[in-house]
Design a protein around this motif. Structure first.
Motif, PDB file in Angstrom:
ATOM      1  N   LEU A   1       0.837  -1.257   0.012  1.00  0.00           N
ATOM      2  CA  LEU A   1       0.017  -0.087  -0.013  1.00  0.00           C
ATOM      3  C   LEU A   1       1.025   1.125   0.066  1.00  0.00           C
ATOM      4  N   VAL A   2       0.833   2.090  -0.872  1.00  0.00           N
ATOM      5  CA  VAL A   2       1.475   3.273  -1.219  1.00  0.00           C
ATOM      6  C   VAL A   2       0.699   4.480  -0.709  1.00  0.00           C
ATOM      7  N   LYS A   3       0.897   5.339   0.425  1.00  0.00           N
ATOM      8  CA  LYS A   3       0.256   6.407   0.733  1.00  0.00           C
ATOM      9  C   LYS A   3       0.862   7.639   0.428  1.00  0.00           C
ATOM     10  N   ALA A   4       0.058   8.726  -0.086  1.00  0.00           N
ATOM     11  CA  ALA A   4       0.769   9.897  -0.533  1.00  0.00           C
ATOM     12  C   ALA A   4      -0.425  10.778  -0.094  1.00  0.00           C
TER      13      ALA A   4
ATOM     14  N   GLU B   1     -13.269  -1.611  -8.299  1.00  0.00           N
ATOM     15  CA  GLU B   1     -13.870  -2.699  -7.522  1.00  0.00           C
ATOM     16  C   GLU B   1     -12.902  -3.939  -7.660  1.00  0.00           C
ATOM     17  N   HIS B   2     -11.866  -3.909  -8.334  1.00  0.00           N
ATOM     18  CA  HIS B   2     -10.890  -5.088  -8.385  1.00  0.00           C
ATOM     19  C   HIS B   2      -9.602  -4.494  -7.398  1.00  0.00           C
ATOM     20  N   ALA B   3      -9.777  -3.772  -6.538  1.00  0.00           N
ATOM     21  CA  ALA B   3      -8.639  -3.453  -5.596  1.00  0.00           C
ATOM     22  C   ALA B   3      -8.203  -4.674  -4.779  1.00  0.00           C
ATOM     23  N   LYS B   4      -8.847  -5.422  -4.440  1.00  0.00           N
ATOM     24  CA  LYS B   4      -8.362  -6.556  -3.724  1.00  0.00           C
ATOM     25  C   LYS B   4      -7.342  -7.376  -4.413  1.00  0.00           C
ATOM     26  N   ASP B   5      -7.545  -7.407  -5.746  1.00  0.00           N
ATOM     27  CA  ASP B   5      -6.873  -8.163  -6.555  1.00  0.00           C
ATOM     28  C   ASP B   5      -5.437  -7.511  -7.171  1.00  0.00           C
ATOM     29  N   GLN B   6      -5.287  -6.323  -6.573  1.00  0.00           N
ATOM     30  CA  GLN B   6      -4.031  -5.627  -6.901  1.00  0.00           C
ATOM     31  C   GLN B   6      -2.918  -5.544  -6.139  1.00  0.00           C
ATOM     32  N   PRO B   7      -1.835  -6.132  -6.402  1.00  0.00           N
ATOM     33  CA  PRO B   7      -0.766  -6.383  -5.499  1.00  0.00           C
ATOM     34  C   PRO B   7      -0.092  -5.106  -4.889  1.00  0.00           C
ATOM     35  N   ILE B   8      -0.272  -3.877  -5.576  1.00  0.00           N
ATOM     36  CA  ILE B   8       0.063  -2.719  -5.062  1.00  0.00           C
ATOM     37  C   ILE B   8      -1.137  -1.791  -5.496  1.00  0.00           C
ATOM     38  N   TRP B   9      -1.312  -1.031  -4.403  1.00  0.00           N
ATOM     39  CA  TRP B   9      -2.524  -0.102  -4.148  1.00  0.00           C
ATOM     40  C   TRP B   9      -1.856   1.368  -3.907  1.00  0.00           C
ATOM     41  N   LEU B  10      -2.189   2.488  -4.807  1.00  0.00           N
ATOM     42  CA  LEU B  10      -1.773   3.717  -4.167  1.00  0.00           C
ATOM     43  C   LEU B  10      -2.951   4.366  -3.837  1.00  0.00           C
ATOM     44  N   THR B  11      -2.595   5.356  -2.897  1.00  0.00           N
ATOM     45  CA  THR B  11      -3.775   5.964  -2.163  1.00  0.00           C
ATOM     46  C   THR B  11      -3.426   7.161  -1.384  1.00  0.00           C
ATOM     47  N   PHE B  12      -4.603   8.086  -1.085  1.00  0.00           N
ATOM     48  CA  PHE B  12      -4.189   9.158  -0.231  1.00  0.00           C
ATOM     49  C   PHE B  12      -5.109   9.300   1.094  1.00  0.00           C
TER      50      PHE B  12
ATOM     51  N   ALA C   1      -2.782  -5.019   1.994  1.00  0.00           N
ATOM     52  CA  ALA C   1      -1.291  -5.045   2.028  1.00  0.00           C
ATOM     53  C   ALA C   1      -0.770  -5.372   3.386  1.00  0.00           C
ATOM     54  N   THR C   2       0.343  -5.956   3.399  1.00  0.00           N
ATOM     55  CA  THR C   2       1.163  -6.057   4.831  1.00  0.00           C
ATOM     56  C   THR C   2       2.386  -5.082   4.773  1.00  0.00           C
ATOM     57  N   TYR C   3       2.558  -4.513   3.724  1.00  0.00           N
ATOM     58  CA  TYR C   3       3.746  -3.533   3.652  1.00  0.00           C
ATOM     59  C   TYR C   3       3.214  -2.373   3.281  1.00  0.00           C
ATOM     60  N   ILE C   4       3.526  -1.051   4.154  1.00  0.00           N
ATOM     61  CA  ILE C   4       3.003   0.348   3.511  1.00  0.00           C
ATOM     62  C   ILE C   4       4.220   1.141   3.335  1.00  0.00           C
ATOM     63  N   PHE C   5       4.118   1.897   2.126  1.00  0.00           N
ATOM     64  CA  PHE C   5       5.137   2.895   1.814  1.00  0.00           C
ATOM     65  C   PHE C   5       4.468   4.240   1.986  1.00  0.00           C
ATOM     66  N   LEU C   6       5.263   5.203   2.922  1.00  0.00           N
ATOM     67  CA  LEU C   6       4.707   6.436   3.208  1.00  0.00           C
ATOM     68  C   LEU C   6       5.609   7.168   2.479  1.00  0.00           C
ATOM     69  N   VAL C   7       4.949   8.221   1.827  1.00  0.00           N
ATOM     70  CA  VAL C   7       5.700   9.339   1.074  1.00  0.00           C
ATOM     71  C   VAL C   7       5.468  10.840   1.254  1.00  0.00           C
ATOM     72  N   ASP C   8       6.313  11.651   1.015  1.00  0.00           N
ATOM     73  CA  ASP C   8       5.843  12.835   1.218  1.00  0.00           C
ATOM     74  C   ASP C   8       5.439  13.367   2.679  1.00  0.00           C
ATOM     75  N   GLY C   9       5.787  12.498   3.765  1.00  0.00           N
ATOM     76  CA  GLY C   9       5.712  12.968   5.091  1.00  0.00           C
ATOM     77  C   GLY C   9       4.266  12.375   5.654  1.00  0.00           C
ATOM     78  N   VAL C  10       3.813  11.832   4.813  1.00  0.00           N
ATOM     79  CA  VAL C  10       2.256  11.246   5.432  1.00  0.00           C
ATOM     80  C   VAL C  10       2.654  10.357   6.475  1.00  0.00           C
ATOM     81  N   GLU C  11       1.463  10.153   7.409  1.00  0.00           N
ATOM     82  CA  GLU C  11       1.529   9.394   8.309  1.00  0.00           C
ATOM     83  C   GLU C  11       0.251   8.625   8.484  1.00  0.00           C
ATOM     84  N   ILE C  12       0.021   7.436   9.257  1.00  0.00           N
ATOM     85  CA  ILE C  12      -0.744   6.571   9.447  1.00  0.00           C
ATOM     86  C   ILE C  12      -1.411   6.668  10.639  1.00  0.00           C
ATOM     87  N   ARG C  13      -2.778   6.152  11.221  1.00  0.00           N
ATOM     88  CA  ARG C  13      -3.051   5.873  12.475  1.00  0.00           C
ATOM     89  C   ARG C  13      -2.413   4.924  13.131  1.00  0.00           C
TER      90      ARG C  13
END
Length: 162
Positions: free
Chosen positions: A44-47, A77-88, A96-108
């Motif tokens: 999961l890539v979070k921007a 609708e096919h998000a569950k089938d994607q090995p990489i998902w980009l989101t904000f 996903a079990t791996y998360i990539f944080l870019v541009d200083g974003v954080e997660i709860r």
């Protein structure tokens, strides 16, 4: 009998900070995601915005001349089938079990992920200061931290771990 105050209910997350000095996020991210897919993991890539997600998506299509990285963005609708998902946002539709944080974003809740990759532009003093603050907070929370910095040739060197 053990002290319940020392017990952690959730496993700690392995967090790797990537201090970019020679590459842009658009150049470094595809290589890290390729390693993720080769390890059999989902990412999961979070921007910080929809526009940034589109920019990163474009980089995943164009970074390599002879290949591309399969991924999805936005409401699919096919998000569950994607090995990489980009989101904000904070959703993890591809589980996903791996998360990539870019541009200083954080997660709860970082403990929802096995590994976290925090990529930041080390040539920007504000980004560097913000990354140092994130390191401090995550260290205080007990996560396993690794700090990687690009050397003069653009190769990664581990500079610190906690």
């Amino acid at each position: 009998m053990g002290d319940d105050r020392l017990r952690c209910d959730k496993p700690m997350t392995h967090v790797a900070f990537y201090h970019l000095t020679k590459s842009t996020i658009e150049e470094a991210l595809p290589k890290l995601l390729e390693h993720t897919l080769n390890a059999g993991k989902r990412a999961l890539v979070k921007a910080n915005s929809a526009d940034r997600v589109k920019c990163l998506s474009s980089a995943l299509w164009t970074e390599y001349n002879d290949s591309w990285l399969p991924h999805g963005i936005e409401n699919n609708e096919h998000a569950k089938d994607q090995p990489i998902w980009l989101t904000f946002d904070d959703k993890n539709p591809n589980m996903a079990t791996y998360i990539f944080l870019v541009d200083g974003v954080e997660i709860r809740d970082i403990t929802a992920f096995e590994r976290c990759f925090d990529l930041f532009d080390g040539n920007d003093d504000d980004n560097l200061a913000a990354a140092r603050n994130r390191w401090r907070l995550l260290k205080d929370s007990g996560h396993e931290l690794h700090y990687w910095q690009q050397n003069e040739r653009g190769l990664w060197e581990e500079k610190n771990k906690s």
